[in-house]
Design a protein around this motif. Structure first.
Motif, mmCIF file in Angstrom:
data_model
loop_
_atom_site.group_PDB
_atom_site.id
_atom_site.type_symbol
_atom_site.label_atom_id
_atom_site.label_comp_id
_atom_site.label_asym_id
_atom_site.label_seq_id
_atom_site.Cartn_x
_atom_site.Cartn_y
_atom_site.Cartn_z
ATOM 1 N N VAL A 13 0.868 -1.167 0.000
ATOM 2 C CA VAL A 13 0.000 0.000 0.000
ATOM 3 C C VAL A 13 0.909 1.221 0.000
ATOM 4 C CG1 VAL A 13 -1.779 1.289 1.231
ATOM 5 C CG2 VAL A 13 -1.810 -1.220 1.278
ATOM 6 N N HIS A 14 0.764 2.066 -1.014
ATOM 7 C CA HIS A 14 1.566 3.273 -1.168
ATOM 8 C C HIS A 14 0.707 4.471 -0.758
ATOM 9 C CE1 HIS A 14 4.423 1.033 -3.781
ATOM 10 N NE2 HIS A 14 3.327 0.421 -4.195
ATOM 11 N N VAL A 15 1.232 5.307 0.118
ATOM 12 C CA VAL A 15 0.496 6.498 0.554
ATOM 13 C C VAL A 15 1.171 7.731 -0.035
ATOM 14 C CG1 VAL A 15 -0.307 7.834 2.540
ATOM 15 C CG2 VAL A 15 -0.197 5.330 2.686
ATOM 16 N N ASN A 16 0.394 8.486 -0.799
ATOM 17 C CA ASN A 16 0.851 9.725 -1.441
ATOM 18 C C ASN A 16 2.088 9.523 -2.313
ATOM 19 O OD1 ASN A 16 -1.281 11.164 -0.479
ATOM 20 N ND2 ASN A 16 -0.160 12.182 1.156
ATOM 21 N N GLU A 17 2.153 8.403 -2.989
ATOM 22 C CA GLU A 17 3.193 8.166 -3.986
ATOM 23 C C GLU A 17 2.537 8.166 -5.361
ATOM 24 O OE1 GLU A 17 5.165 4.548 -2.828
ATOM 25 O OE2 GLU A 17 6.297 5.572 -1.266
ATOM 26 N N ASP A 18 3.299 8.484 -6.376
ATOM 27 C CA ASP A 18 2.777 8.602 -7.738
ATOM 28 C C ASP A 18 2.546 7.216 -8.349
ATOM 29 O OD1 ASP A 18 2.114 9.316 -10.312
ATOM 30 O OD2 ASP A 18 4.053 10.203 -10.793
ATOM 31 N N PRO A 19 1.309 6.923 -8.762
ATOM 32 C CA PRO A 19 1.013 5.611 -9.327
ATOM 33 C C PRO A 19 1.245 5.483 -10.830
ATOM 34 C CG PRO A 19 -1.014 6.830 -9.110
ATOM 35 C CD PRO A 19 0.087 7.715 -8.551
ATOM 36 N N ALA A 20 1.692 6.541 -11.503
ATOM 37 C CA ALA A 20 1.739 6.554 -12.970
ATOM 38 C C ALA A 20 2.508 5.374 -13.559
ATOM 39 C CB ALA A 20 2.333 7.866 -13.473
ATOM 40 N N GLY A 21 3.693 5.074 -13.048
ATOM 41 C CA GLY A 21 4.472 3.960 -13.587
ATOM 42 C C GLY A 21 3.770 2.623 -13.392
ATOM 43 N N ALA A 22 3.192 2.418 -12.219
ATOM 44 C CA ALA A 22 2.478 1.168 -11.950
ATOM 45 C C ALA A 22 1.248 1.040 -12.843
ATOM 46 C CB ALA A 22 2.080 1.087 -10.472
ATOM 47 N N GLY A 91 -9.709 15.740 -1.312
ATOM 48 C CA GLY A 91 -10.975 16.392 -1.002
ATOM 49 C C GLY A 91 -11.993 15.506 -0.315
ATOM 50 N N ALA A 92 -11.609 14.306 0.075
ATOM 51 C CA ALA A 92 -12.546 13.373 0.719
ATOM 52 C C ALA A 92 -12.597 13.590 2.225
ATOM 53 C CB ALA A 92 -12.141 11.937 0.413
ATOM 54 N N ARG A 93 -13.686 13.176 2.832
ATOM 55 C CA ARG A 93 -13.837 13.238 4.290
ATOM 56 C C ARG A 93 -12.860 12.282 4.949
ATOM 57 N NH1 ARG A 93 -19.805 14.556 5.899
ATOM 58 N NH2 ARG A 93 -20.425 15.725 4.053
ATOM 59 N N ALA A 94 -12.309 12.695 6.081
ATOM 60 C CA ALA A 94 -11.299 11.912 6.787
ATOM 61 C C ALA A 94 -11.808 10.520 7.154
ATOM 62 C CB ALA A 94 -10.830 12.651 8.037
ATOM 63 N N LYS A 95 -13.046 10.421 7.648
ATOM 64 C CA LYS A 95 -13.548 9.105 8.061
ATOM 65 C C LYS A 95 -13.720 8.168 6.861
ATOM 66 C CE LYS A 95 -18.509 10.116 8.021
ATOM 67 N NZ LYS A 95 -19.730 10.179 8.810
ATOM 68 N N VAL A 96 -14.020 8.709 5.714
ATOM 69 C CA VAL A 96 -14.158 7.896 4.496
ATOM 70 C C VAL A 96 -12.787 7.400 4.053
ATOM 71 C CG1 VAL A 96 -14.812 7.988 2.053
ATOM 72 C CG2 VAL A 96 -16.314 8.988 3.789
ATOM 73 N N VAL A 97 -11.790 8.277 4.108
ATOM 74 C CA VAL A 97 -10.430 7.887 3.725
ATOM 75 C C VAL A 97 -9.930 6.779 4.653
ATOM 76 C CG1 VAL A 97 -8.033 8.667 3.511
ATOM 77 C CG2 VAL A 97 -9.911 10.135 2.716
ATOM 78 N N VAL A 125 -3.856 12.066 0.240
ATOM 79 C CA VAL A 125 -4.120 11.910 1.669
ATOM 80 C C VAL A 125 -3.599 13.140 2.404
ATOM 81 C CG1 VAL A 125 -3.572 10.559 3.735
ATOM 82 C CG2 VAL A 125 -4.043 9.394 1.561
ATOM 83 N N VAL A 126 -4.448 13.764 3.210
ATOM 84 C CA VAL A 126 -4.060 14.936 3.986
ATOM 85 C C VAL A 126 -3.458 14.502 5.321
ATOM 86 C CG1 VAL A 126 -4.905 17.015 5.149
ATOM 87 C CG2 VAL A 126 -5.783 16.404 2.878
ATOM 88 N N ASP A 127 -4.157 13.662 6.058
ATOM 89 C CA ASP A 127 -3.689 13.223 7.376
ATOM 90 C C ASP A 127 -2.951 11.890 7.231
ATOM 91 O OD1 ASP A 127 -3.207 12.662 10.023
ATOM 92 O OD2 ASP A 127 -5.270 13.045 10.675
ATOM 93 N N VAL A 128 -1.710 11.983 6.769
ATOM 94 C CA VAL A 128 -0.908 10.788 6.507
ATOM 95 C C VAL A 128 -0.720 9.966 7.773
ATOM 96 C CG1 VAL A 128 1.358 9.972 5.744
ATOM 97 C CG2 VAL A 128 0.231 11.832 4.525
#
Length: 185
Positions: A13-22, A91-97, A125-128
């Motif tokens: 699971v990658h958090v705030n990493e660029d998925p373009a290559g994958a 832009g998503a709600r924290a509880k949803v994320v 993700v805002v609250d990493v």
């Protein structure tokens, strides 16, 4: 375990990493690719409905644990070469994320048990720290289940990856210990 060439870091699971290559590799090699936008989802019921639509589930399953079950095999798609899931948390709600993040370790563990790669990218993700904490909680459950289960002893945490400077990093080794370190804080 057979892994296809598209996945450089299977079962991660990658958090705030660029998925373009994958994404490019997954599409080239015939893996299933899903993009799950979370913006505008207000509650867990809507999150489940969103996942139901995203994965084209042919039967009802209104709960997140049901979502884990169907996203763990996707048998109604033809012979997948694994799964790449990009979760757009911008832009998503924290509880949803947090709820969406909580589903990723058990889904990935089940794909690993099938010998197929699964990678997830949580972007925007805002609250990493909160997301990494939730992933650690779910990973701890997988570790505990693997230690105590007679039937699934290979169950264990997924690797979690976050960019340097995000405040919290994890050891990419999948078993047995996830190490946390504060960097850039």
């Amino acid at each position: 375990m057979s892994t296809t060439s598209w996945s450089i870091a299977p079962h991660t699971v990658h958090v705030n990493e660029d998925p373009a290559g994958a994404v490019a590799r997954a599409q080239r090699d015939g893996a299933l690719f899903f993009e799950w936008p979370l913006r505008g989802i207000r509650n867990l019921h809507e999150l489940g409905a969103s996942a139901h639509e995203l994965f084209q589930v042919p039967y009802p399953s209104p709960t997140l644990s049901g979502m884990v079950d169907y996203a763990s095999d996707l048998e109604w798609f033809e012979s997948p070469q694994g799964v790449l899931l990009v979760v757009d948390a911008e832009g998503a709600r924290a509880k949803v994320v947090l709820a969406a993040a909580s589903t990723l370790p058990p889904i990935g563990d089940r794909w690993r048990a099938q010998g197929k790669p699964f990678e997830a990218f949580l972007r925007g993700v805002v609250d990493v720290a909160a997301v990494l904490g939730e992933l650690e909680r779910r990973n701890a459950h997988l570790d505990e289940f693997g230690r105590t289960s007679r039937f699934q002893p290979d169950t264990h945490r997924l690797a979690v990856s976050a960019p340097a400077g995000s405040g919290t990093l994890t050891d990419p080794r999948p078993h047995p210990i996830l190490r946390w370190s504060r960097r850039g804080a």
